[in-house]
Design a protein around this motif. Structure first.
Motif, PDB file in Angstrom:
ATOM      1  N   MET A  23       0.823  -1.205   0.000  1.00 42.47           N
ATOM      2  CA  MET A  23       0.000   0.000   0.000  1.00 42.47           C
ATOM      3  C   MET A  23       0.862   1.262   0.000  1.00 42.47           C
ATOM      4  O   MET A  23       0.524   2.261  -0.637  1.00 42.47           O
ATOM      5  CB  MET A  23      -0.943  -0.017   1.208  1.00 42.47           C
ATOM      6  CG  MET A  23      -1.959  -1.148   1.170  1.00 42.47           C
ATOM      7  SD  MET A  23      -3.101  -1.151   2.567  1.00 42.47           S
ATOM      8  CE  MET A  23      -4.214   0.168   2.087  1.00 42.47           C
ATOM      9  N   HIS A  24       1.993   1.198   0.709  1.00 41.57           N
ATOM     10  CA  HIS A  24       2.883   2.362   0.729  1.00 41.57           C
ATOM     11  C   HIS A  24       3.512   2.595  -0.629  1.00 41.57           C
ATOM     12  O   HIS A  24       3.560   3.732  -1.120  1.00 41.57           O
ATOM     13  CB  HIS A  24       3.973   2.150   1.780  1.00 41.57           C
ATOM     14  CG  HIS A  24       5.006   3.235   1.790  1.00 41.57           C
ATOM     15  ND1 HIS A  24       6.284   3.023   1.315  1.00 41.57           N
ATOM     16  CD2 HIS A  24       4.949   4.536   2.184  1.00 41.57           C
ATOM     17  CE1 HIS A  24       6.974   4.147   1.425  1.00 41.57           C
ATOM     18  NE2 HIS A  24       6.197   5.077   1.950  1.00 41.57           N
ATOM     19  N   ARG A  25       3.983   1.518  -1.263  1.00 42.81           N
ATOM     20  CA  ARG A  25       4.680   1.666  -2.544  1.00 42.81           C
ATOM     21  C   ARG A  25       3.719   1.970  -3.698  1.00 42.81           C
ATOM     22  O   ARG A  25       4.168   2.362  -4.780  1.00 42.81           O
ATOM     23  CB  ARG A  25       5.469   0.387  -2.856  1.00 42.81           C
ATOM     24  CG  ARG A  25       6.708   0.194  -1.996  1.00 42.81           C
ATOM     25  CD  ARG A  25       7.608   1.417  -2.084  1.00 42.81           C
ATOM     26  NE  ARG A  25       8.806   1.289  -1.295  1.00 42.81           N
ATOM     27  CZ  ARG A  25      10.004   0.977  -1.803  1.00 42.81           C
ATOM     28  NH1 ARG A  25      10.125   0.741  -3.089  1.00 42.81           N
ATOM     29  NH2 ARG A  25      11.056   0.906  -1.010  1.00 42.81           N
ATOM     30  N   SER A  26       2.428   1.792  -3.489  1.00 46.50           N
ATOM     31  CA  SER A  26       1.451   2.075  -4.545  1.00 46.50           C
ATOM     32  C   SER A  26       0.551   3.252  -4.210  1.00 46.50           C
ATOM     33  O   SER A  26      -0.329   3.606  -5.001  1.00 46.50           O
ATOM     34  CB  SER A  26       0.584   0.836  -4.801  1.00 46.50           C
ATOM     35  OG  SER A  26      -0.142   0.485  -3.626  1.00 46.50           O
ATOM     36  N   SER A  27       0.754   3.857  -3.012  1.00 44.29           N
ATOM     37  CA  SER A  27      -0.109   4.950  -2.532  1.00 44.29           C
ATOM     38  C   SER A  27      -1.573   4.533  -2.557  1.00 44.29           C
ATOM     39  O   SER A  27      -2.455   5.281  -2.987  1.00 44.29           O
ATOM     40  CB  SER A  27       0.089   6.212  -3.388  1.00 44.29           C
ATOM     41  OG  SER A  27       1.413   6.683  -3.277  1.00 44.29           O
ATOM     42  N   PHE A  28      -1.818   3.324  -2.087  1.00 44.26           N
ATOM     43  CA  PHE A  28      -3.160   2.751  -2.107  1.00 44.26           C
ATOM     44  C   PHE A  28      -3.896   3.197  -0.850  1.00 44.26           C
ATOM     45  O   PHE A  28      -3.803   2.586   0.218  1.00 44.26           O
ATOM     46  CB  PHE A  28      -3.068   1.218  -2.149  1.00 44.26           C
ATOM     47  CG  PHE A  28      -4.256   0.548  -2.772  1.00 44.26           C
ATOM     48  CD1 PHE A  28      -4.257   0.231  -4.119  1.00 44.26           C
ATOM     49  CD2 PHE A  28      -5.375   0.245  -2.020  1.00 44.26           C
ATOM     50  CE1 PHE A  28      -5.349  -0.394  -4.704  1.00 44.26           C
ATOM     51  CE2 PHE A  28      -6.468  -0.376  -2.591  1.00 44.26           C
ATOM     52  CZ  PHE A  28      -6.456  -0.699  -3.940  1.00 44.26           C
ATOM     53  N   CYS A  29      -4.656   4.280  -0.966  1.00 43.90           N
ATOM     54  CA  CYS A  29      -5.348   4.874   0.179  1.00 43.90           C
ATOM     55  C   CYS A  29      -6.810   5.117  -0.187  1.00 43.90           C
ATOM     56  O   CYS A  29      -7.098   5.790  -1.182  1.00 43.90           O
ATOM     57  CB  CYS A  29      -4.680   6.180   0.591  1.00 43.90           C
ATOM     58  SG  CYS A  29      -5.487   7.009   1.984  1.00 43.90           S
ATOM     59  N   VAL A  30      -7.726   4.569   0.585  1.00 48.82           N
ATOM     60  CA  VAL A  30      -9.153   4.694   0.284  1.00 48.82           C
ATOM     61  C   VAL A  30      -9.606   6.142   0.360  1.00 48.82           C
ATOM     62  O   VAL A  30     -10.413   6.607  -0.450  1.00 48.82           O
ATOM     63  CB  VAL A  30      -9.980   3.815   1.242  1.00 48.82           C
ATOM     64  CG1 VAL A  30     -11.477   3.999   0.988  1.00 48.82           C
ATOM     65  CG2 VAL A  30      -9.593   2.350   1.080  1.00 48.82           C
ATOM     66  N   THR A  31      -9.097   6.872   1.347  1.00 48.83           N
ATOM     67  CA  THR A  31      -9.460   8.286   1.466  1.00 48.83           C
ATOM     68  C   THR A  31      -9.099   9.055   0.204  1.00 48.83           C
ATOM     69  O   THR A  31      -9.889   9.861  -0.302  1.00 48.83           O
ATOM     70  CB  THR A  31      -8.737   8.916   2.671  1.00 48.83           C
ATOM     71  OG1 THR A  31      -9.085   8.212   3.850  1.00 48.83           O
ATOM     72  CG2 THR A  31      -9.127  10.370   2.829  1.00 48.83           C
ATOM     73  N   ALA A  32      -7.901   8.813  -0.309  1.00 50.34           N
ATOM     74  CA  ALA A  32      -7.460   9.499  -1.525  1.00 50.34           C
ATOM     75  C   ALA A  32      -8.339   9.138  -2.714  1.00 50.34           C
ATOM     76  O   ALA A  32      -8.564   9.977  -3.610  1.00 50.34           O
ATOM     77  CB  ALA A  32      -6.010   9.144  -1.824  1.00 50.34           C
ATOM     78  N   MET A  33      -8.842   7.909  -2.743  1.00 48.02           N
ATOM     79  CA  MET A  33      -9.695   7.489  -3.854  1.00 48.02           C
ATOM     80  C   MET A  33     -10.953   8.345  -3.934  1.00 48.02           C
ATOM     81  O   MET A  33     -11.343   8.823  -5.006  1.00 48.02           O
ATOM     82  CB  MET A  33     -10.067   6.013  -3.690  1.00 48.02           C
ATOM     83  CG  MET A  33      -8.891   5.064  -3.796  1.00 48.02           C
ATOM     84  SD  MET A  33      -9.366   3.376  -3.387  1.00 48.02           S
ATOM     85  CE  MET A  33      -7.787   2.535  -3.524  1.00 48.02           C
ATOM     86  N   SER A 187       2.137   6.634 -16.057  1.00 48.67           N
ATOM     87  CA  SER A 187       3.601   6.685 -16.078  1.00 48.67           C
ATOM     88  C   SER A 187       4.114   7.395 -14.835  1.00 48.67           C
ATOM     89  O   SER A 187       3.512   8.357 -14.345  1.00 48.67           O
ATOM     90  CB  SER A 187       4.083   7.428 -17.332  1.00 48.67           C
ATOM     91  OG  SER A 187       3.565   8.736 -17.368  1.00 48.67           O
ATOM     92  N   THR A 188       5.221   6.900 -14.302  1.00 60.57           N
ATOM     93  CA  THR A 188       5.822   7.503 -13.118  1.00 60.57           C
ATOM     94  C   THR A 188       7.323   7.284 -13.150  1.00 60.57           C
ATOM     95  O   THR A 188       7.817   6.298 -13.715  1.00 60.57           O
ATOM     96  CB  THR A 188       5.242   6.891 -11.825  1.00 60.57           C
ATOM     97  OG1 THR A 188       5.903   7.473 -10.696  1.00 60.57           O
ATOM     98  CG2 THR A 188       5.437   5.384 -11.810  1.00 60.57           C
ATOM     99  N   ALA A 189       8.037   8.209 -12.539  1.00 57.82           N
ATOM    100  CA  ALA A 189       9.500   8.107 -12.479  1.00 57.82           C
ATOM    101  C   ALA A 189       9.963   7.652 -11.099  1.00 57.82           C
ATOM    102  O   ALA A 189      11.161   7.597 -10.835  1.00 57.82           O
ATOM    103  CB  ALA A 189      10.121   9.459 -12.825  1.00 57.82           C
ATOM    104  N   LEU A 190       9.011   7.338 -10.217  1.00 58.18           N
ATOM    105  CA  LEU A 190       9.364   6.929  -8.854  1.00 58.18           C
ATOM    106  C   LEU A 190       9.989   5.542  -8.851  1.00 58.18           C
ATOM    107  O   LEU A 190       9.443   4.597  -9.431  1.00 58.18           O
ATOM    108  CB  LEU A 190       8.123   6.941  -7.964  1.00 58.18           C
ATOM    109  CG  LEU A 190       7.467   8.312  -7.723  1.00 58.18           C
ATOM    110  CD1 LEU A 190       6.195   8.151  -6.912  1.00 58.18           C
ATOM    111  CD2 LEU A 190       8.441   9.246  -7.018  1.00 58.18           C
ATOM    112  N   GLU A 191      11.120   5.407  -8.184  1.00 50.94           N
ATOM    113  CA  GLU A 191      11.795   4.118  -8.096  1.00 50.94           C
ATOM    114  C   GLU A 191      11.098   3.235  -7.061  1.00 50.94           C
ATOM    115  O   GLU A 191      10.787   3.676  -5.957  1.00 50.94           O
ATOM    116  CB  GLU A 191      13.260   4.322  -7.700  1.00 50.94           C
ATOM    117  CG  GLU A 191      14.066   3.035  -7.691  1.00 50.94           C
ATOM    118  CD  GLU A 191      15.526   3.279  -7.351  1.00 50.94           C
ATOM    119  OE1 GLU A 191      16.270   2.295  -7.187  1.00 50.94           O
ATOM    120  OE2 GLU A 191      15.911   4.464  -7.257  1.00 50.94           O
TER     121      GLU A 191
END
Length: 279
Positions: A23-33, A187-191
């Motif tokens: 969830m951290h590496r994908s920014s998987f947050c229900v609130t943000a959705m 697309s993203t440049a985040l490693e």
């Protein structure tokens, strides 16, 4: 690993660590959705939630049909009531004001967010406070029960797969259309970034593994209440001990995957171990 309790603890730890990392590496947050839909008119992350729901539907239906998951509906699920609606509204407002859901707050705090640390303290305090309100809230829920049925198949009096499979099929068709339109990826440049659609599939699988080996799906809200009570008991032990919420009868349930291990342990022990209790 023959000790069922060790298996439960190990499974909970590993699935929890993996879920937090994903969830951290994908920014998987229900609130943000939900925030992105209303504030930015962007439904990208909500589509990832749809993937999670569809994958979970298929996995849990497979588990029910194969006999791996016998508790359907799960014993901790309550009946719908106005309390559910009011609680959901308060929860939604709280998530937005806190800047994250109960899970997102944890991984953001782990990443060093001071805002999430403050929100975490608030979650502990509010969860512990609920224990004082629980008797009144429970009465409100019972008085405003909308239906005695817990699941939609029960409400419509049909087999679960007759509802689950068509809905999952519609979801799969929609997801396929999103894939063809190149609307599932950005697309993203985040490693080290994990694509949210991959995170959704992995989280669905981890949730199924949790249900299979621990005996319940992913959940964190009760843990906030328990941890809050632990801190409160340092200062007000008698008060915490007197609260009905923290003296509830544990759930008496044995996950199917643990029955052979539990039986093996019981054969070599003078103490009865079947079934075990899930608080």
């Amino acid at each position: 690993m023959t000790n069922p309790y060790t298996l439960i603890i190990t499974t909970s730890l590993l699935t929890g660590l993996l879920a937090g990392f994903i969830m951290h590496r994908s920014s998987f947050c229900v609130t943000a959705m939900f925030r992105d839909i209303f504030l930015f008119k962007d439904g990208y992350m909500m589509r990832m939630l749809l993937i999670l729901v569809v994958a979970s539907m298929l996995l849990f239906q497979l588990g029910n049909s194969s006999g791996l998951l016998t508790a359907n509906p799960f014993p901790l699920l309550g009946k719908p009531s106005l309390a559910t609606l009011v609680g959901g509204m308060l929860f939604g407002i709280g998530m937005v004001l806190a800047g994250g859901c109960v899970v997102g707050t944890l991984y953001k705090m782990g990443a060093g967010s001071v805002l999430s640390l403050v929100a975490f303290i608030g979650l502990l305090s509010g969860s512990a406070l609920y224990a004082d309100l629980h008797p009144h809230w429970s009465q409100f829920a019972k008085a405003t029960t909308l239906s005695s049925d817990i699941t939609l198949p029960q409400l419509f009096e049909i087999e679960a797969y007759l509802l689950t499979l068509p809905l999952a099929l519609l979801g799969l068709i929609y997801i396929y259309q999103l894939h063809r339109g190149n609307r599932l990826t950005k697309s993203t440049a985040l490693e080290g970034y994990i694509a949210p659609w991959k995170a959704a599939l992995l989280l669905a699988l981890l949730g199924f593994i949790s249900y299979l080996f621990v005996g319940m799906p992913f959940g964190i809200t009760t843990s906030y209440a328990k941890l809050g009570a632990t801190f409160e008991a340092l200062f007000l032990p008698e008060h915490v001990a007197s609260l009905v919420y923290f003296n509830a009868t544990p759930l008496n349930y044995t996950p199917p995957s643990l029955r052979p291990a539990l039986a093996a342990v019981q054969d070599h022990s003078s103490m009865p171990l079947l079934p075990f209790n899930i608080p």
